[in-house]
Design a protein around this motif. Structure first.
Motif, PDB file in Angstrom:
ATOM      1  N   LEU B  10       0.827  -1.205   0.000  1.00  0.00           N
ATOM      2  CA  LEU B  10       0.000   0.000   0.000  1.00  0.00           C
ATOM      3  C   LEU B  10       0.865   1.260   0.000  1.00  0.00           C
ATOM      4  N   THR B  11       1.862   1.276   0.882  1.00  0.00           N
ATOM      5  CA  THR B  11       2.715   2.475   0.950  1.00  0.00           C
ATOM      6  C   THR B  11       3.523   2.630  -0.338  1.00  0.00           C
ATOM      7  N   THR B  12       3.931   1.491  -0.925  1.00  0.00           N
ATOM      8  CA  THR B  12       4.695   1.573  -2.168  1.00  0.00           C
ATOM      9  C   THR B  12       3.849   2.167  -3.282  1.00  0.00           C
ATOM     10  N   TYR B  13       2.618   1.665  -3.373  1.00  0.00           N
ATOM     11  CA  TYR B  13       1.712   2.217  -4.376  1.00  0.00           C
ATOM     12  C   TYR B  13       1.490   3.707  -4.129  1.00  0.00           C
ATOM     13  N   LEU B  18       2.247   9.287  -5.591  1.00  0.00           N
ATOM     14  CA  LEU B  18       2.665  10.639  -5.253  1.00  0.00           C
ATOM     15  C   LEU B  18       3.696  11.144  -6.263  1.00  0.00           C
ATOM     16  N   LEU B  19       4.665  10.272  -6.543  1.00  0.00           N
ATOM     17  CA  LEU B  19       5.696  10.644  -7.511  1.00  0.00           C
ATOM     18  C   LEU B  19       5.065  10.950  -8.858  1.00  0.00           C
ATOM     19  N   ALA B  21       1.966  11.897  -9.448  1.00  0.00           N
ATOM     20  CA  ALA B  21       1.166  13.124  -9.394  1.00  0.00           C
ATOM     21  C   ALA B  21       2.065  14.359  -9.497  1.00  0.00           C
ATOM     22  N   PHE B  22       3.144  14.358  -8.715  1.00  0.00           N
ATOM     23  CA  PHE B  22       4.032  15.511  -8.771  1.00  0.00           C
ATOM     24  C   PHE B  22       4.704  15.634 -10.134  1.00  0.00           C
ATOM     25  N   GLY B  23       5.048  14.475 -10.686  1.00  0.00           N
ATOM     26  CA  GLY B  23       5.633  14.476 -12.026  1.00  0.00           C
ATOM     27  C   GLY B  23       4.692  15.109 -13.025  1.00  0.00           C
ATOM     28  N   GLN B  24       3.414  14.766 -12.913  1.00  0.00           N
ATOM     29  CA  GLN B  24       2.414  15.312 -13.822  1.00  0.00           C
ATOM     30  C   GLN B  24       2.299  16.827 -13.663  1.00  0.00           C
ATOM     31  N   ASN B 421       9.734   0.205  -1.124  1.00  0.00           N
ATOM     32  CA  ASN B 421       9.341   1.600  -1.325  1.00  0.00           C
ATOM     33  C   ASN B 421      10.372   2.360  -2.157  1.00  0.00           C
ATOM     34  N   PRO B 422       9.908   3.174  -3.089  1.00  0.00           N
ATOM     35  CA  PRO B 422      10.859   3.874  -3.951  1.00  0.00           C
ATOM     36  C   PRO B 422      11.807   4.792  -3.181  1.00  0.00           C
ATOM     37  N   ALA B 423      11.328   5.373  -2.112  1.00  0.00           N
ATOM     38  CA  ALA B 423      12.190   6.303  -1.376  1.00  0.00           C
ATOM     39  C   ALA B 423      13.327   5.570  -0.679  1.00  0.00           C
TER      40      ALA B 423
END
Lengths: 581, 502
Positions: B10-13, B18-19, B21-24, B421-423
């Protein structure tokens, strides 16, 4: 040889082709299956029939309306019955009469009620100005029926799944082809084995021979400085890099080498590949994706062909080194495809064609590219370090600014006498490959000593521009020597370091041609100790240019070497080809 | 199979969302800015359209300092990592003159042949002087030297096959061989975790690759035949890897061979990571798992890893090799393997087999397994092999004890630690580097999006102190980043389901 060669033949084409050839029993069925439509005629026909049967009485209600059956029948019997009534057998006729009229009565009553049943509810209904009568209901019912049929799961023949036993039997019965086709005599070719380095003179079977088989254009094989820098690198870094560029396989010499190449060519940046052959077949799919248009010379080498195949782009070939053909192809491609303006479009050419020794007329290519707005990918494998006043390749040779070429690739296993390859161009082009090029991302990086060799080679080249002059002189000497060679003619460009001799008159079969060439090559090596090679092509290679004898001229060849080679070739060609001319 | 904890998934998704959305949002601003500026494309279509490079622009570039770190020494147990800096928010990185000495847990230097070696390097230099760095020619023209002939014989003997053919690049070996062996009407059944080069080779041959569940797939494919036409397949080649480089798993070769034999499919074994690294004499997974090499039709491997060189090989029957020498484009068109690299392979194989004639002293490695390896191993190659095995198993079990989620099988020198998680990807990588441990982090597209991981590659050149230092740092960083997904005690059930070892 049953090795299928045309691997990229469009699958659909083959499927249809094989169907039309081999299974003529039920083409319609096969076609329908092929297009994904599942159609079973019997069921469909019976369903349509059912529908038809249920409709005729109702579909023409208008005339029935005016019929008013019961009343008419009471007043006047139908004419046929009245004729019968005048028959002599009156008694019999009367019975017939009653029966007939009774039947007619029942039928007419039924018809009447049907009409009433359909008309009554909406007989006077007007919806949005449309008079609704029974036929609309029927049509609605029909529509419902059609929807129902459409919504049914389509019929799939494969759903009749095989039983476990049947599968077992199929597996049992299946006989695969052997992994490789049976070996033929020509497959048993063993190349000569070199006992020393592949310089201008090398040792084969203990004998010193003059080497025209190595693309050692600048004669850098065995160069003192090259060996020094390699030794230092081997001692410092070991042999391999033990990792891809992304994972600690980037060694400072790689970055230095990339910067050195870019500086030499005057481009913003460059990227190293670990193998010459993989340079084009990794770089091309990084840029050309599915749907993009690539116009390419039909004579390009396999590395480019494979890159184009992997890219899945739309590939259009033009005639080998024919600029009129290129222009008409570009014209056609741009006109035909309305969307072409929005697609990425590339022209792929080689500076010096490995398969023919021809040189691409870059000035024309640039003119056309700018006219039709195509990007150009130029493979400088055999021209880097060779063409142009200072060896900067085809752009220098034609005096075209290097920025005009979008992507330049080159293998370093030729003029630079090392291994690997590079691609150079704008920063955007290079950065894109660092993430998207599979041969760069997924492969171990170039052994550091080879990168350091490349740096040194460029240094040597820059310090000794006379190497290029010497090479040019050597090419001219060889050309002159070969000008009157019997039975063969030079098909390459007089400036090209690859001198390509092809048969003046083909025997008509590729195999025999190649055999003749091989015979010449063998004799030249055995009798005169001159090592030249006949071009060989893989079964997966789609280039259909004629085979020939290839001589790679080097700046390190002496005039005696060149004369020896041309004399020997002339002598042997005359004797071998005597019967064919 | 990797099972992601629910919360982690869930946190990974969420992180990727988030990434994205900000990218967009950033893309939107960029579009507006681009409108204001005049286009410099001049009628050319852009190199990347729309979202094609979204991942790179908005995700990868932010953490690109974790990848492609340049080094300025040999990739030995310890190496010099060149520090880089960025003036434009990580879009471009510049080298500095500063270096930091780091423990190398990233290179595929399984047997420690990456650095200069007292047996191999002088011989490589000797070959360099004799044969120069390149032949500038293809194998069929003037590119076959005595060294190449010797190398092919040596490799064939080492892997236990009658003949072999070598190429100058491992990637090319896969991608150029498969199209030659199998054409239209042939099927390649490829494991879903296979390396990109195999995928490209399979694509190059006009076949479609189908993933795992071998027996089921084979039965189905033989029964069904080719799609649409339902003709029977001409031949089927099953491609598996000895050790999967991103998973550290060993393939279950004995069973795969049995299934392939039953269904008359040919086997193609890619030993890129296993040859030289596993098995009692370093002969790869066949030796480790007790499979007769004669049962594998095509054996492929690379020299970049265990042998510290470059290139790849195909080993098989004499006829197969003869055929490949006639048809394979990489043999006909590519520059032959560089002579010093060829010599390095020959020499390292000799060392592995104990044919280097010396039992020169490897620093004794007492303490790790309770006994001194140099006493029981007769020669240096055997010591290296024993040491990589000891090192790998020690490191793996310690990581598991600490509570990391470690993938892969025992004896495999590759051990991925799951990050998810990507971070955590840049965090883990940067924090380790700060503490002078260089690790590799792997994310999409090399792994599935959700399954980002760090990958440790153990080498025989690591000493016990090196490994302990590495473990300490990884444990610290693991606590910091929060990737100890299991309680810090060894779990019994983890031992189950692993490949049974000799």
């Amino acid at each position: 040889m049953h090795q299928p060669t045309d691997v990229d033949m469009v699958e659909e084409m083959c499927a249809v082709e094989s169907l039309t050839q081999d299974s003529p029993k039920d083409i319609l069925r096969q076609c329908l299956e092929y297009f994904g439509a599942d159609f079973q005629s019997k069921i469909a026909i019976s369903e349509v029939n059912d529908l038809l049967e249920s409709t005729p009485l109702i579909s023409t209600p208008a005339p029935l309306n005016e019929f008013e059956p019961l009343i008419t029948l009471d007043k006047e019997p139908p004419s046929i019955l009245s004729v019968k009534g005048e028959n002599s057998r009156a008694c019999h006729a009367e019975i017939m009469d009653t029966v007939a009229s009774a039947v007619m009565n029942i039928m007419n009553t039924a018809l009447y009620w049907l009409t009433v049943a359909f008309d009554a509810p909406y007989a006077r209904a007007v919806v949005f100005g449309v008079h609704i009568s029974g036929h609309l209901i029927v049509e609605a019912l029909l529509a419902v029926a059609i929807f129902f049929l459409l919504s049914r799961k389509s019929y799939k023949p494969s759903e009749r799944s095989l039983s476990e036993k049947e599968i077992d039997e199929l597996c049992e019965d299946w006989i695969p082809e052997s992994l490789i086709p049976p070996l033929t005599e020509e497959m048993k070719y063993e190349p000569p084995v070199l006992e020393s380095d592949a310089g201008p003179h090398t040792i084969i079977n203990g004998k010193e021979v003059v080497n025209f088989a190595s693309a050692n254009y600048l004669g850098l094989i065995g160069h003192e400085k090259l060996l020094e820098s390699c030794t230092a690198a081997l001692e410092k870094y070991g042999v391999g890099s033990c990792g891809p560029r992304g994972f600690y396989g980037t060694i400072d010499v790689h970055l230095d080498c990339e910067a050195r190449i870019a500086k030499f060519l005057g481009t913003p940046d460059s990227i190293l590949y670990s193998y010459g052959l993989s340079t084009t077949f990794s770089a091309i799919p990084a840029f050309c994706l599915k749907g993009d248009i690539v116009v390419v010379d039909e004579g390009v080498h396999w590395g480019i062909q494979n890159g184009l195949y992997l890219s899945k782009s739309t590939i259009v070939y033009f005639k080998h080194n024919d600029m009129d053909s290129l222009q008409s192809t570009l014209e056609k491609v741009t006109l035909e495809n309305k969307r072409a303006k929005k697609l990425r479009r590339y022209i792929v050419v080689e500076a010096v064609y490995q398969n023919s020794g021809q040189i691409a007329p870059l000035d024309v290519v640039i003119r056309l590219k700018e006219k039709y707005r195509f990007r150009v990918l130029l493979d400088e494998s055999n021209s880097f370090g060779v063409l142009g006043g200072s060896g900067r390749g085809l752009t220098e040779y034609y005096g075209v600014p290097v920025e005009k070429i979008d992507i330049i690739t080159a293998a370093m296993g030729h003029g630079l006498a090392t291994e690997g390859g590079f691609c150079t161009g704008s920063a955007r082009v290079i950065d894109h490959q660092r993430i998207n090029s599979s041969g760069y991302v997924y492969s171990a990086s170039l052994p550091p000593y080879l990168a350091s060799a490349a740096i040194t080679s460029i240094d040597v080249l820059e310090e000794n521009p006379d190497l290029i002059t010497k090479l040019r002189g050597n090419i001219a000497v060889l050309w002159e020597g070969l000008s009157d060679i019997p039975g063969l003619s030079a098909a390459s460009n007089p400036q090209s370091p690859i001198v390509f001799l092809k048969l003046k008159k083909s025997t008509g079969s590729l195999k025999n041609d190649l055999q003749l060439l091989e015979d010449i090559v063998d004799q030249v090596l055995k009798e005169d100790f001159v090592f030249v090679v006949a071009s060989k092509s893989s079964t997966v290679d789609k280039c259909r240019l004629p085979q020939g004898i290839r001589l790679f001229v080097s700046a390190a060849h002496s005039e005696t070497d060149l004369l020896k080679a041309s004399e020997s070739l002339k002598r042997v060609a005359a004797s071998v080809l005597a019967d064919y001319n | 199979m990797i099972t992601i904890p629910y919360l982690t998934a869930l946190t990974t998704y969420f992180s990727y969302g988030l990434l994205f959305a900000f990218g967009q949002i950033r893309d939107l601003f960029r579009k507006i800015l681009d409108r204001l500026r005049s286009s410099n494309l001049q009628g050319y279509a852009p190199i990347c359209l729309g979202l094609e490079d979204f991942y790179v622009r908005r995700l990868y570039l932010r953490i690109q300092d974790c990848f492609g770190r340049p080094i300025s020494s040999a990739p030995d147990a310890w190496f010099d990592v060149v520090e880089r800096y960025s003036n434009d928010n990580n879009k471009t990185l510049k080298r500095t003159m500063k270096i930091s000495r780091c423990l190398n847990l990233g290179s595929y230097n399984y047997l420690g042949f990456a650095a200069s070696d007292e047996y191999c390097t002088p011989r490589a230099i000797e070959s360099l002087k004799k044969f120069s760095p390149s032949t500038c020619s293809t194998r069929v023209d003037g590119g076959t030297t005595v060294l190449h002939a010797e190398l092919e014989e040596c490799v064939a003997n080492f892997v236990g096959k009658p003949a072999a053919i070598v190429f100058g690049m491992g990637y090319v070996t896969n991608s150029a061989i498969l199209p030659v062996l199998i054409g239209k009407g042939g099927l390649i059944i490829s494991d879903s975790l296979n390396h990109n080069s195999i995928v490209n080779g399979a694509r190059g041959s006009g076949c479609h690759s189908t993933p795992s569940h071998l027996e089921e797939v084979l039965r189905e494919q033989i029964a069904e035949g080719q799609p649409r036409t339902h003709r029977p397949w001409k031949k089927i080649i099953v491609v598996v890897e000895g050790i999967y480089s991103m998973e550290g798993e060993l393939c279950n070769l004995p069973e795969i061979i049995a299934v392939c034999k039953k269904f008359k499919a040919y086997t193609y074994l890619d030993e890129a990571h296993s040859i030289g690294a596993v098995g009692k004499k370093g002969r790869g997974v066949c030796e480790l798992l007790g499979v007769d090499p004669a049962d594998v039709d095509i054996m492929m491997g690379t020299f970049t890893k265990s042998f510290g060189s470059c290139g790849g090989y195909i080993a098989g029957s004499k006829e197969l090799i003869q055929y490949l020498k006639y048809t394979c484009p990489a043999h006909l068109y590519a520059t032959s393997i560089s002579p010093p690299a060829a010599q390095q392979i020959i020499s390292s194989i000799k060392v592995i087999l104990g044919e280097d004639g010396s039992s020169r002293g490897l620093k004794p490695m007492s303490g790790l397994s309770g006994y001194d390896l140099s006493c029981i191993c007769s020669h240096i190659g055997a010591q290296k092999l024993a040491r990589i095995r000891e090192n790998s198993n020690f490191f793996r079990s310690e990581l598991q004890k600490m509570g990391f989620e470690v993938l892969g099988d025992n004896d495999s020198p590759v051990m991925p630690i799951m990050l998810y998680n990507p971070a955590k990807i840049p965090a883990f990588s940067r924090e380790c580097l700060k503490r002078n441990v260089a690790v590799v982090t792997v994310a999409f597209p090399a792994t599935p999006l959700l399954l980002a991981r760090a990958r440790i590659c153990i080498s025989a050149s690591h000493t016990k102190e090196d490994l302990i230092k590495g473990l300490e740092v990884i444990s610290q960083v693991g606590d910091l980043v929060g990737i100890k997904y299991f309680p810090a005690e060894p779990k019994k059930q983890e031992e189950e389901g692993r490949v049974k070892l000799e």
